[in-house]
Scaffold this motif. Sequence first.
Motif, PDB file in Angstrom:
ATOM      1  N   PRO A 118       0.801  -1.230   0.000  1.00 51.52           N
ATOM      2  CA  PRO A 118       0.000   0.000   0.000  1.00 51.52           C
ATOM      3  C   PRO A 118       0.828   1.272   0.000  1.00 51.52           C
ATOM      4  O   PRO A 118       0.407   2.288  -0.532  1.00 51.52           O
ATOM      5  CB  PRO A 118      -0.843  -0.127   1.280  1.00 51.52           C
ATOM      6  CG  PRO A 118      -0.099  -1.071   2.156  1.00 51.52           C
ATOM      7  CD  PRO A 118       0.580  -2.034   1.221  1.00 51.52           C
ATOM      8  N   MET A 119       2.023   1.237   0.587  1.00 54.32           N
ATOM      9  CA  MET A 119       2.821   2.453   0.673  1.00 54.32           C
ATOM     10  C   MET A 119       3.250   2.946  -0.700  1.00 54.32           C
ATOM     11  O   MET A 119       3.439   4.143  -0.907  1.00 54.32           O
ATOM     12  CB  MET A 119       4.048   2.217   1.562  1.00 54.32           C
ATOM     13  CG  MET A 119       4.709   3.489   2.053  1.00 54.32           C
ATOM     14  SD  MET A 119       3.581   4.540   3.000  1.00 54.32           S
ATOM     15  CE  MET A 119       4.582   6.014   3.201  1.00 54.32           C
ATOM     16  N   THR A 120       3.382   2.032  -1.666  1.00 48.96           N
ATOM     17  CA  THR A 120       3.741   2.448  -3.021  1.00 48.96           C
ATOM     18  C   THR A 120       2.518   2.876  -3.815  1.00 48.96           C
ATOM     19  O   THR A 120       2.658   3.464  -4.890  1.00 48.96           O
ATOM     20  CB  THR A 120       4.456   1.310  -3.767  1.00 48.96           C
ATOM     21  OG1 THR A 120       3.577   0.183  -3.854  1.00 48.96           O
ATOM     22  CG2 THR A 120       5.724   0.902  -3.050  1.00 48.96           C
ATOM     23  N   SER A 121       1.322   2.596  -3.306  1.00 42.13           N
ATOM     24  CA  SER A 121       0.085   2.982  -3.992  1.00 42.13           C
ATOM     25  C   SER A 121      -0.493   4.283  -3.455  1.00 42.13           C
ATOM     26  O   SER A 121      -1.257   4.959  -4.144  1.00 42.13           O
ATOM     27  CB  SER A 121      -0.959   1.870  -3.849  1.00 42.13           C
ATOM     28  OG  SER A 121      -0.489   0.646  -4.372  1.00 42.13           O
ATOM     29  N   VAL A 157      -4.584  10.775   3.769  1.00 44.99           N
ATOM     30  CA  VAL A 157      -5.275   9.594   3.238  1.00 44.99           C
ATOM     31  C   VAL A 157      -6.761   9.859   3.006  1.00 44.99           C
ATOM     32  O   VAL A 157      -7.356   9.303   2.071  1.00 44.99           O
ATOM     33  CB  VAL A 157      -5.077   8.380   4.177  1.00 44.99           C
ATOM     34  CG1 VAL A 157      -3.615   7.966   4.212  1.00 44.99           C
ATOM     35  CG2 VAL A 157      -5.608   8.638   5.582  1.00 44.99           C
ATOM     36  N   GLY A 158      -7.381  10.703   3.822  1.00 46.43           N
ATOM     37  CA  GLY A 158      -8.792  11.018   3.614  1.00 46.43           C
ATOM     38  C   GLY A 158      -9.034  11.668   2.264  1.00 46.43           C
ATOM     39  O   GLY A 158      -9.974  11.314   1.539  1.00 46.43           O
ATOM     40  N   ALA A 159      -8.163  12.605   1.897  1.00 51.18           N
ATOM     41  CA  ALA A 159      -8.294  13.285   0.608  1.00 51.18           C
ATOM     42  C   ALA A 159      -8.068  12.322  -0.550  1.00 51.18           C
ATOM     43  O   ALA A 159      -8.704  12.439  -1.598  1.00 51.18           O
ATOM     44  CB  ALA A 159      -7.304  14.442   0.535  1.00 51.18           C
ATOM     45  N   GLN A 160      -7.161  11.346  -0.343  1.00 45.61           N
ATOM     46  CA  GLN A 160      -6.904  10.379  -1.413  1.00 45.61           C
ATOM     47  C   GLN A 160      -8.111   9.490  -1.668  1.00 45.61           C
ATOM     48  O   GLN A 160      -8.424   9.167  -2.814  1.00 45.61           O
ATOM     49  CB  GLN A 160      -5.677   9.531  -1.063  1.00 45.61           C
ATOM     50  CG  GLN A 160      -4.382  10.332  -1.024  1.00 45.61           C
ATOM     51  CD  GLN A 160      -3.162   9.465  -0.913  1.00 45.61           C
ATOM     52  OE1 GLN A 160      -2.936   8.572  -1.730  1.00 45.61           O
ATOM     53  NE2 GLN A 160      -2.348   9.711   0.103  1.00 45.61           N
ATOM     54  N   GLU A 184      -9.588  10.998  12.967  1.00 47.20           N
ATOM     55  CA  GLU A 184      -8.164  11.316  13.075  1.00 47.20           C
ATOM     56  C   GLU A 184      -7.381  10.716  11.905  1.00 47.20           C
ATOM     57  O   GLU A 184      -6.474  11.354  11.351  1.00 47.20           O
ATOM     58  CB  GLU A 184      -7.610  10.790  14.405  1.00 47.20           C
ATOM     59  CG  GLU A 184      -8.213  11.458  15.629  1.00 47.20           C
ATOM     60  CD  GLU A 184      -7.652  10.896  16.918  1.00 47.20           C
ATOM     61  OE1 GLU A 184      -6.634  10.164  16.862  1.00 47.20           O
ATOM     62  OE2 GLU A 184      -8.235  11.165  17.991  1.00 47.20           O
ATOM     63  N   VAL A 185      -7.736   9.486  11.531  1.00 48.41           N
ATOM     64  CA  VAL A 185      -7.057   8.833  10.413  1.00 48.41           C
ATOM     65  C   VAL A 185      -7.239   9.644   9.140  1.00 48.41           C
ATOM     66  O   VAL A 185      -6.320   9.761   8.321  1.00 48.41           O
ATOM     67  CB  VAL A 185      -7.582   7.394  10.224  1.00 48.41           C
ATOM     68  CG1 VAL A 185      -6.999   6.770   8.954  1.00 48.41           C
ATOM     69  CG2 VAL A 185      -7.237   6.540  11.436  1.00 48.41           C
ATOM     70  N   GLN A 233      -2.538   1.062   6.604  1.00 48.19           N
ATOM     71  CA  GLN A 233      -2.417   1.491   5.210  1.00 48.19           C
ATOM     72  C   GLN A 233      -3.238   0.583   4.295  1.00 48.19           C
ATOM     73  O   GLN A 233      -3.921   1.055   3.384  1.00 48.19           O
ATOM     74  CB  GLN A 233      -0.951   1.467   4.785  1.00 48.19           C
ATOM     75  CG  GLN A 233      -0.089   2.532   5.435  1.00 48.19           C
ATOM     76  CD  GLN A 233       1.378   2.319   5.145  1.00 48.19           C
ATOM     77  OE1 GLN A 233       1.765   1.428   4.385  1.00 48.19           O
ATOM     78  NE2 GLN A 233       2.229   3.128   5.763  1.00 48.19           N
ATOM     79  N   GLN A 234      -3.197  -0.729   4.574  1.00 50.52           N
ATOM     80  CA  GLN A 234      -3.952  -1.652   3.738  1.00 50.52           C
ATOM     81  C   GLN A 234      -5.449  -1.451   3.914  1.00 50.52           C
ATOM     82  O   GLN A 234      -6.231  -1.567   2.964  1.00 50.52           O
ATOM     83  CB  GLN A 234      -3.556  -3.100   4.061  1.00 50.52           C
ATOM     84  CG  GLN A 234      -3.938  -4.113   3.002  1.00 50.52           C
ATOM     85  CD  GLN A 234      -3.306  -3.857   1.659  1.00 50.52           C
ATOM     86  OE1 GLN A 234      -3.692  -2.941   0.934  1.00 50.52           O
ATOM     87  NE2 GLN A 234      -2.324  -4.669   1.301  1.00 50.52           N
ATOM     88  N   ARG A 235      -5.885  -1.101   5.124  1.00 48.63           N
ATOM     89  CA  ARG A 235      -7.308  -0.819   5.356  1.00 48.63           C
ATOM     90  C   ARG A 235      -7.737   0.444   4.605  1.00 48.63           C
ATOM     91  O   ARG A 235      -8.859   0.523   4.095  1.00 48.63           O
ATOM     92  CB  ARG A 235      -7.578  -0.670   6.851  1.00 48.63           C
ATOM     93  CG  ARG A 235      -7.497  -1.985   7.622  1.00 48.63           C
ATOM     94  CD  ARG A 235      -7.614  -1.761   9.129  1.00 48.63           C
ATOM     95  NE  ARG A 235      -7.343  -2.978   9.862  1.00 48.63           N
ATOM     96  CZ  ARG A 235      -8.251  -3.889  10.207  1.00 48.63           C
ATOM     97  NH1 ARG A 235      -9.519  -3.681   9.878  1.00 48.63           N
ATOM     98  NH2 ARG A 235      -7.930  -4.964  10.873  1.00 48.63           N
ATOM     99  N   VAL A 236      -6.844   1.430   4.551  1.00 52.02           N
ATOM    100  CA  VAL A 236      -7.144   2.638   3.771  1.00 52.02           C
ATOM    101  C   VAL A 236      -7.319   2.273   2.300  1.00 52.02           C
ATOM    102  O   VAL A 236      -8.242   2.761   1.626  1.00 52.02           O
ATOM    103  CB  VAL A 236      -6.024   3.686   3.942  1.00 52.02           C
ATOM    104  CG1 VAL A 236      -6.189   4.816   2.925  1.00 52.02           C
ATOM    105  CG2 VAL A 236      -6.038   4.254   5.360  1.00 52.02           C
ATOM    106  N   MET A 237      -6.449   1.402   1.781  1.00 51.88           N
ATOM    107  CA  MET A 237      -6.560   0.983   0.390  1.00 51.88           C
ATOM    108  C   MET A 237      -7.870   0.240   0.138  1.00 51.88           C
ATOM    109  O   MET A 237      -8.504   0.402  -0.912  1.00 51.88           O
ATOM    110  CB  MET A 237      -5.373   0.090   0.007  1.00 51.88           C
ATOM    111  CG  MET A 237      -4.047   0.805  -0.081  1.00 51.88           C
ATOM    112  SD  MET A 237      -4.047   2.161  -1.293  1.00 51.88           S
ATOM    113  CE  MET A 237      -4.460   1.280  -2.788  1.00 51.88           C
ATOM    114  N   ILE A 238      -8.294  -0.567   1.104  1.00 48.94           N
ATOM    115  CA  ILE A 238      -9.564  -1.283   0.962  1.00 48.94           C
ATOM    116  C   ILE A 238     -10.728  -0.298   0.991  1.00 48.94           C
ATOM    117  O   ILE A 238     -11.696  -0.427   0.231  1.00 48.94           O
ATOM    118  CB  ILE A 238      -9.705  -2.358   2.066  1.00 48.94           C
ATOM    119  CG1 ILE A 238      -8.647  -3.457   1.865  1.00 48.94           C
ATOM    120  CG2 ILE A 238     -11.109  -2.978   2.056  1.00 48.94           C
ATOM    121  CD1 ILE A 238      -8.586  -4.470   2.981  1.00 48.94           C
TER     122      ILE A 238
END
Length: 507
Positions: free
Chosen positions: A99-102, A109-112, A147-148, A161-166
């Motif tokens: 996920p860090m490379t994505s 992360v919220g804006a992404q 907060e995240v 990070q992986q949960r953000v990607m999901i």
Amino acid sequence: MALLRMKDLTISALEKQKYWETVADNISFDMEEGEILGIVGESGSGKSVTVLSIVGLNNDEIRVDSGSVIFDGEEMLDNTPKDWLNLRGSKISMIFQEPMTSLNPVIKVGAQVEEMLLLHEPETPVASRRARVIEMFDKVGLHHPEEVYDQYPHRLSGGMQQRVMIAMAMICRPKLLIADEPTTALDATVQEQILDLMRRLNQEYGVSILLISHDLRVIHSICSHVLVMKDGKVVETGPIDDVFYHPQDPYTQRLLAAIPRSTKEDFLARKKGLDRTAPVQLTVEKLKKTFLVQGNRLFGKKERRTVFEDVSFSLRKGEFAGLLGESGCGKSTLCKCISGLEQADEGEIVFHAADQDGRKRKISMVFQNPYNSMNPSKRVSWILGEPLVLSKVPREEREKRVREMIVRVGLTEEYLDDRMDQLSGGERQRVAIGLALMEEPDLVILDEPVSALDVTIQAQILALLKELKQDLGLTFLFVSHDKNVIYEICDRIFQMEDGHLHEVKGS
């Protein structure tokens, strides 16, 4: 009608800018709505290139020669770039291994995640977009989602990070979620959490999931059906229990046989042969390590956080000790302190002379990713010989020892002319082990050396380490988050939890 139907798909890759080579050969399968389907195989088997064709993400050096990919009643291979743009994220989403490379490191992360709504649902009001992202963060199990939302990727753990990607993949409620090795680099606890999350999304949203992995244990834990791929072909397919417990193809049988199956009982039986009279080689006493970390505010006061404290243990000559713990528990930092790459705040590290020859004791390390720890522009002969150059070993003797080492780690002299990008992951790790042994160290620290490798390659590396221990009488400290691997190879086991170290009961 099937949600996804692949029929006789054949794909080629441009090799050395000269010729096209088939990397996926007549791949066919159907996937029903709500199904969780697994594709398993080693690196280079054609898994990812096959699946990337479903979402049009293969590069210019990959071409589809023939076949059909029909999703939701429409042919995907006829899509224009605009069609793909409208499709990705809205109907089909993808989660990648790292996920860090994505994730963009300079955008919160919220804006992404909001970018997906901006692209596919531009009419959504700003406040509603934020609310939906926070709601999805909560759905995927991110604690304190508000907060995240305002955090940068580097402030989050690998699991977060992986949960953000999901969350990004699910924010527009797609029909199909493709997960390409989503748990490979995660420790066992976080891996199970991610798999549980995917099961829940499948049940609550009815999303179909196509899961790619080289680990049959992961596939078996979540999928209903599986395809096994080798050399660009499907060699076996069927219900997961049939393939897992009654494999028909020899390749599937080899994959299953390579899975570490040692238990704690096997480890306890093996350790009875440990030489308790061997001299103590390493003593660590009351070690403590802290780091300065940024507080909640970007320009706020930094805080000192304890990584571990009161860590004490010893290793005897010839031991193969294991250091077990989840990601972020301080295992790697402890190893860096022992090897001198980090400085501890308190405590003592004593490396005892194993004999009275007056020779300085040596410690070497093997890291998880050999490509990042060795010069990619140099040939293997240069990499292996460099420590001997620094030690001023004569050229003739140096070349002789390099040739002997490449054979000792299970390769041939032909590999000496190769660079890192010409080697497979297992071959790179063998070179890394050879590099660690070049100066005849007394202690070798192995920091997650097999966690990113295919199970068959992992088994080969573990067998190599056992052979080296027996032949050379080395002392090893093997770091891993995988209990199965630790039980497979170690004589003693230490567990790192909440910044403290203890020896596993009975060991």
